[in-house]
Design a protein around this motif. Structure first.
Motif: not given
Length: 87
Positions: A19-36, A47-57
């Motif tokens: 999740a931290a890698r995702i955040v680090a990538e997203v903040v480099q751009y002007s656009s917004h991303a939403i993960l579902h 970071l905290l909200k990404l963890l609430t997605l509870n997405a296993p392999k």
């Protein structure tokens, strides 16, 4: 709005480091991303909200993006998922 679907391929799923890698990538751009995942959604810069997605392999994550560099952001996230978050 642009959209892609990515699969979580790393063994531990989308845990704190991934999740931290995702955040680090997203903040480099002007656009917004939403993960579902299932019925849950999280902004890509929280970071905290990404963890609430509870997405296993094996989970499929739909990612939407809006903004001037949305396509580039989605391509970067797609690479990140395809590389298993570098794990």
């Amino acid at each position: 709005m642009a959209e892609i679907t990515c699969e979580v391929i790393n063994q531990k799923g989308m845990h704190a480091r991934a999740a931290a890698r995702i955040v680090a990538e997203v903040v480099q751009y002007s656009s917004h991303a939403i993960l579902h995942h299932n019925e849950r959604s999280a902004p890509g810069d929280s970071l905290l909200k990404l963890l609430t997605l509870n997405a296993p392999k094996g989970s499929h994550i739909r990612i939407t993006s809006e903004g001037p560099d949305a396509t580039q952001l989605l391509q970067a996230l797609q690479r990140l998922f395809a590389q298993g978050f570098g794990e």
